[in-house]
Design a protein around this motif. Structure first.
Motif, PDB file in Angstrom:
ATOM      1  N   GLY B 200       2.613  -2.892  10.834  1.00 56.95           N
ATOM      2  CA  GLY B 200       1.856  -1.765  11.778  1.00 56.95           C
ATOM      3  C   GLY B 200       2.950  -0.819  12.364  1.00 56.95           C
ATOM      4  N   SER B 201       4.093  -1.018  12.049  1.00 59.36           N
ATOM      5  CA  SER B 201       5.037  -0.407  12.865  1.00 59.36           C
ATOM      6  C   SER B 201       5.750   0.889  11.610  1.00 59.36           C
ATOM      7  N   VAL B 202       5.242   0.476  10.435  1.00 66.04           N
ATOM      8  CA  VAL B 202       6.076   1.518   9.374  1.00 66.04           C
ATOM      9  C   VAL B 202       5.224   2.962   9.514  1.00 66.04           C
ATOM     10  N   LYS B 203       6.035   3.578  10.281  1.00 66.07           N
ATOM     11  CA  LYS B 203       5.149   5.085  10.417  1.00 66.07           C
ATOM     12  C   LYS B 203       4.993   5.865   9.473  1.00 66.07           C
ATOM     13  N   ALA B 204       5.813   5.642   8.539  1.00 63.78           N
ATOM     14  CA  ALA B 204       5.921   6.529   7.063  1.00 63.78           C
ATOM     15  C   ALA B 204       4.344   5.972   6.387  1.00 63.78           C
ATOM     16  N   ASN B 205       3.887   4.882   6.492  1.00 59.33           N
ATOM     17  CA  ASN B 205       2.467   4.477   5.827  1.00 59.33           C
ATOM     18  C   ASN B 205       1.324   4.767   6.758  1.00 59.33           C
ATOM     19  N   ALA B 206       0.464   5.461   6.001  1.00 63.23           N
ATOM     20  CA  ALA B 206      -0.626   6.115   6.657  1.00 63.23           C
ATOM     21  C   ALA B 206      -1.643   4.852   6.873  1.00 63.23           C
ATOM     22  N   LEU B 207      -1.636   4.018   6.108  1.00 62.07           N
ATOM     23  CA  LEU B 207      -2.501   2.787   6.040  1.00 62.07           C
ATOM     24  C   LEU B 207      -2.262   1.937   7.038  1.00 62.07           C
ATOM     25  N   TRP B 208      -0.910   1.761   7.149  1.00 61.78           N
ATOM     26  CA  TRP B 208      -0.429   0.483   7.934  1.00 61.78           C
ATOM     27  C   TRP B 208      -0.289   0.725   9.272  1.00 61.78           C
ATOM     28  N   MET B 209       0.150   2.007   9.641  1.00 60.77           N
ATOM     29  CA  MET B 209       0.308   2.159  10.914  1.00 60.77           C
ATOM     30  C   MET B 209      -0.755   2.376  11.953  1.00 60.77           C
ATOM     31  N   THR B 210      -0.901   1.038  12.735  1.00 65.41           N
ATOM     32  CA  THR B 210      -2.065   0.945  13.775  1.00 65.41           C
ATOM     33  C   THR B 210      -1.669  -0.039  14.604  1.00 65.41           C
ATOM     34  N   PRO B 211      -1.716  -0.015  15.966  1.00 67.81           N
ATOM     35  CA  PRO B 211      -1.128  -0.807  16.950  1.00 67.81           C
ATOM     36  C   PRO B 211      -2.309  -2.118  16.906  1.00 67.81           C
ATOM     37  N   LEU B 212      -3.425  -1.852  16.071  1.00 72.17           N
ATOM     38  CA  LEU B 212      -4.207  -2.999  16.026  1.00 72.17           C
ATOM     39  C   LEU B 212      -3.611  -4.129  15.165  1.00 72.17           C
ATOM     40  N   MET B 213      -2.846  -3.701  14.122  1.00 72.22           N
ATOM     41  CA  MET B 213      -2.337  -4.486  13.029  1.00 72.22           C
ATOM     42  C   MET B 213      -1.956  -6.080  13.529  1.00 72.22           C
ATOM     43  N   PRO B 214      -1.206  -5.915  14.563  1.00 72.07           N
ATOM     44  CA  PRO B 214      -0.746  -7.518  14.853  1.00 72.07           C
ATOM     45  C   PRO B 214      -2.005  -8.182  15.174  1.00 72.07           C
ATOM     46  N   VAL B 215      -2.987  -7.463  16.189  1.00 71.14           N
ATOM     47  CA  VAL B 215      -3.882  -8.530  16.348  1.00 71.14           C
ATOM     48  C   VAL B 215      -5.050  -8.884  15.473  1.00 71.14           C
ATOM     49  N   ILE B 216      -5.135  -7.882  14.440  1.00 69.56           N
ATOM     50  CA  ILE B 216      -5.986  -8.271  13.098  1.00 69.56           C
ATOM     51  C   ILE B 216      -5.300  -9.437  12.533  1.00 69.56           C
ATOM     52  N   PHE B 217      -4.117  -9.560  12.228  1.00 66.93           N
ATOM     53  CA  PHE B 217      -3.174 -10.273  11.484  1.00 66.93           C
ATOM     54  C   PHE B 217      -3.597 -11.825  12.416  1.00 66.93           C
ATOM     55  N   MET B 358      -7.749 -11.542   0.310  1.00 62.41           N
ATOM     56  CA  MET B 358      -7.807 -10.194  -0.112  1.00 62.41           C
ATOM     57  C   MET B 358      -7.534  -9.081   0.874  1.00 62.41           C
ATOM     58  N   MET B 359      -7.813  -9.599   2.134  1.00 60.93           N
ATOM     59  CA  MET B 359      -7.457  -8.503   3.479  1.00 60.93           C
ATOM     60  C   MET B 359      -5.892  -8.372   3.235  1.00 60.93           C
ATOM     61  N   ARG B 360      -5.255  -9.507   2.965  1.00 57.36           N
ATOM     62  CA  ARG B 360      -3.748  -9.277   3.105  1.00 57.36           C
ATOM     63  C   ARG B 360      -3.513  -8.440   1.716  1.00 57.36           C
ATOM     64  N   TRP B 361      -3.890  -8.673   0.796  1.00 54.88           N
ATOM     65  CA  TRP B 361      -3.808  -7.725  -0.651  1.00 54.88           C
ATOM     66  C   TRP B 361      -4.302  -6.344  -0.472  1.00 54.88           C
ATOM     67  N   ASN B 362      -5.524  -6.027   0.256  1.00 56.72           N
ATOM     68  CA  ASN B 362      -5.819  -4.576   0.454  1.00 56.72           C
ATOM     69  C   ASN B 362      -4.983  -3.897   1.391  1.00 56.72           C
ATOM     70  N   VAL B 363      -4.148  -4.852   2.070  1.00 58.49           N
ATOM     71  CA  VAL B 363      -3.298  -4.029   3.270  1.00 58.49           C
ATOM     72  C   VAL B 363      -2.008  -3.733   2.544  1.00 58.49           C
ATOM     73  N   VAL B 364      -1.505  -4.818   1.871  1.00 58.93           N
ATOM     74  CA  VAL B 364      -0.106  -4.498   1.393  1.00 58.93           C
ATOM     75  C   VAL B 364      -0.238  -3.789   0.102  1.00 58.93           C
ATOM     76  N   ILE B 365      -0.969  -4.059  -0.799  1.00 60.31           N
ATOM     77  CA  ILE B 365      -1.057  -3.384  -2.117  1.00 60.31           C
ATOM     78  C   ILE B 365      -1.817  -1.983  -1.684  1.00 60.31           C
ATOM     79  N   GLY B 366      -2.825  -1.799  -1.065  1.00 58.26           N
ATOM     80  CA  GLY B 366      -3.606  -0.725  -0.810  1.00 58.26           C
ATOM     81  C   GLY B 366      -2.860   0.274  -0.029  1.00 58.26           C
TER      82      GLY B 366
END
Lengths: 258, 427
Positions: B200-217, B358-366
């Motif tokens: 979530g803290s990788v600001k260069a990545n448009a898909l990853w960068m969201t503060p919700l990421m830790p909670v979703i995880f 698949m969620m992990r896959w879609n986040v990491v590979i996506g």
């Protein structure tokens, strides 16, 4: 001792101790120099001058031992072609290490090459790219072992003997400036030719550019002619929205360049 | 420089389309999909065991002990994908030795070790009485085989000299387990939440960068952890029932051993309660994921054009069919429809785990499916048949190795910490 006295004495003791302790901070000469360095390297790219010959890429790969066979490079040149009917094409075949010898656009393995009618070209230009040696780099922030760091004079470097190869810095860089060295298996990136500039020699790419599209300067030296351009002309930087404060400045930067 | 074929790391499994920057590849591949998946299972299994220890959900007694042991078996495996993915695996220890604290990964060593100590000490308190009883039983045997003598000494060492099993001493153990379990919940959530923070803290990545990421995880971690525990519990219970029916194991010949019917009813009760918790966490996880997607679609910032193409077109099957339909909606239906059976729940847990994977896959590979230039795409081709070390460890083989390891570890751990033991030994 009463509680009130205890609190009083504690505050006095902390206040009293902080003065001599902070002196230790003041007298560290390295920190003083880092806060007010005499040298801070910056880069200036004039996109109007670039013709896409790729000499800079070739010079960089030779100087820094990046194999020509490897599909990665510390610096590269991008070609932007806009047709009159508003189709946009971008490519950088083999990082432009052999220049742009083909008029067709390289669309990748699947799609092959795209012909563009020369009479239909609205505008076209080249953009050389390299590590921006950001003032507040995100790559050095995320390195879990501190193997990549920013030097006092600006360049961001990688300690090849300490990099664990996790790739977090590659992910964190908004500019795609980093890659894994195919032979050494550690992260590699542009160093502003640190081994050259610290000896007073210009970088390999600046040296190789026949058109003066690439220039380097000490941005702290306001008498430097290149610094003068950065200070007085209208220059831009790539992707300033990430807040990394890039130190590679561009003349003639188009908004489509990302 | 004489070689004609020289691959940059990532080039072997990346196919570029349109304009992708020269240095861009899918650098974080299958092992980085496995990493949050495995840590998620660790955290989830621990949270499940804590439901009994901390919140006193009595019905979960048996599955709680099982999930605690399983969580410990999963623990070393959370680290494995990271090591397998490093370009310099032998330098991996640097993360522990010279942590660079501005990095989200650097805390891994500390959080991971802290968590490992908590789980290990909780296990010790939980099983101390068992160690003492085993030592005493072995010592009381008049004629011991060499192996039994070895076992006796081994268990004696495990007691750490604390041989007191009076009621008060065991009560103290019990209190310690409770305290450690309550301390463990925030640490387990932190361990996994911060895996989400790494992305979530990788600001260069448009898909990853969201503060919700830790909670979703965290939510999906608990979902997958509970699902795995249910699945393993059912499988183990089936084996036990099989053994009890045919009396083929040492414990099943014991006159006090549980009958098939007893095992059956215990299994049904546990599964019923646990799958309710699974449902609650699934609702939380799906809500957050959908919220994230809707928010992106509604705000439509610069990156939305390319994200929309990746999410709605290129990865549509992976996200909406495989992850949401088969991994979330279908198991949800299977569990909420009336007359839920153990078999239906088991099928649902398999689907749930697939969905989380698949969620992990879609986040990491996506997240690496599009270029930083927003003008091109990258396709990831998982190496299936390895032709060198690199395509093994970052391919199907490496992923399967990581998946199989916890079961091997659990087999051996179960000899020391029996996940299913008789009531009088347990507390």
């Amino acid at each position: 001792m009463k509680r009130r006295d205890f609190m009083k004495n504690t505050i006095v003791a902390i206040a009293g101790a902080s003065v001599p302790l902070s002196a230790l901070e003041f007298i560290d000469p390295r920190e003083v120099l880092a806060a007010n360095p005499e040298i801070h390297w910056a880069f200036l790219i004039n996109t109007y001058s670039c013709v896409g010959c790729g000499f800079c890429v070739k010079a960089c790969k030779t100087e820094n031992d990046i194999p020509f066979e490897a599909n990665a490079s510390r610096t590269w040149v991008e070609r932007y072609v806009y047709t009159k009917d508003d189709r946009r094409y971008i490519d950088s075949p083999k990082s432009a290490q052999y220049g742009f010898t083909d008029a067709r656009i390289d669309l990748g393995e699947h799609l092959g090459y795209q012909d563009v009618d020369p009479n239909n070209v609205g505008k076209a230009f080249f953009v050389p790219k390299l590590c921006n040696h950001c003032a507040t780099p995100s790559c050095t922030q995320v390195c879990p072992v501190g193997a990549t760091y920013k030097t006092d004079s600006g360049p961001v470097l990688v300690d090849r003997s300490w990099c664990i190869g996790c790739g977090y810095c590659i992910m964190a860089c908004p500019f795609g400036a980093r890659f894994f060295h195919p032979v050494l298996k550690v992260v590699d990136k542009c160093t502003f030719c640190y081994h050259r500039i610290t000896k007073g020699v210009e970088t390999a790419c600046v040296n190789a550019c026949p058109f003066g599209a690439r220039k380097m300067c000490n941005i702290k030296d306001i008498n430097d002619p290149v610094t003068q351009i950065i200070l007085n002309e209208r220059v831009g930087v790539l992707k300033d929205e990430f807040g990394t404060k890039p130190q590679a400045f561009y003349i003639g930067l188009a908004s489509e360049v990302r | 420089m004489v070689e004609n074929v020289m691959h940059v790391h990532g080039e072997l499994w990346t196919v570029k389309e349109l304009f992708v920057l020269p240095n861009e590849y899918v650098y974080w591949s299958i092992q980085i999909v496995m990493y949050p998946f495995m840590t998620g299972l660790v955290a989830g299994a621990f949270v499940l065991s804590s439901l009994y220890h901390v919140f006193g959900v009595k019905q979960l007694k048996e599955i709680a002990r099982f999930s605690l042991v399983f969580s410990f078996a999963l623990l070393p495996v959370a680290m494995m994908p990271l090591l397998m993915h490093l370009q310099q695996p032998f330098r991996g220890i640097h993360v522990m030795m010279t942590p660079h604290f501005t990095s989200a990964i650097s805390a891994f060593g500390i959080v991971f070790m802290a968590y490992a100590f908590i789980v290990a000490s909780e296990l010790w308190f939980e099983y101390r009485k068992h160690f003492v009883l085993t030592t005493q039983a072995l010592a009381a045997q008049p004629q011991r085989s060499g192996f039994d003598t070895l076992r006796m000494h081994f268990f004696k060492v495990l007691t750490l000299g604390a041989m007191d099993i009076s009621h008060e001493a065991v009560q103290k153990d019990h209190n310690a387990v409770k305290k450690l379990a309550s301390l463990g919940i925030p640490v387990a959530c932190f361990l996994h939440g911060y895996a989400g923070f790494i992305f979530g803290s990788v600001k260069a990545n448009a898909l990853w960068m969201t503060p919700l990421m830790p909670v979703i995880f965290i939510c999906s971690a608990v979902v997958s952890g509970i699902a795995l525990c249910i699945l393993c519990y059912v499988v183990t219970m089936e084996i036990r029932k099989f053994m009890a029916k045919r009396k083929i194991s040492r414990w099943s010949k014991d006159p006090n051993a549980p009958s098939v019917e007893e095992l059956q009813s215990a299994e049904q009760l546990e599964i019923k309660i646990v799958s309710n918790y699974l449902l609650y966490f699934m609702i939380a996880a799906i809500t957050l994921e959908i919220l994230d997607l809707i928010f992106r679609g509604y705000t439509q910032v610069k990156s939305w054009d390319i994200l929309r193409e990746v999410i709605m077109e290129r990865d549509f099957n992976k996200i909406f069919i495989m992850q949401y339909a088969f991994g979330n909606a279908l198991p949800f239906l299977l569990m909420v429809l009336p007359n839920r059976t153990v078999r239906r729940t088991t099928i649902a847990t398999v689907l749930v785990m697939f969905g989380v994977f698949m969620m992990r896959w879609n986040v990491v590979i996506g997240g690496q499916a599009f270029s930083l230039s927003f003008s091109g795409f990258m396709h990831y081709h998982l190496p299936i048949i390895p032709h060198d070390w690199e395509t093994f460890r970052e391919g199907l083989g490496g992923a399967l190795l990581v998946m199989a390891t916890p079961f091997v570890i659990f087999y051996f751990l179960n000899k020391i910490f029996p996940a299913f033991m008789k009531e009088e030994e347990a507390h």
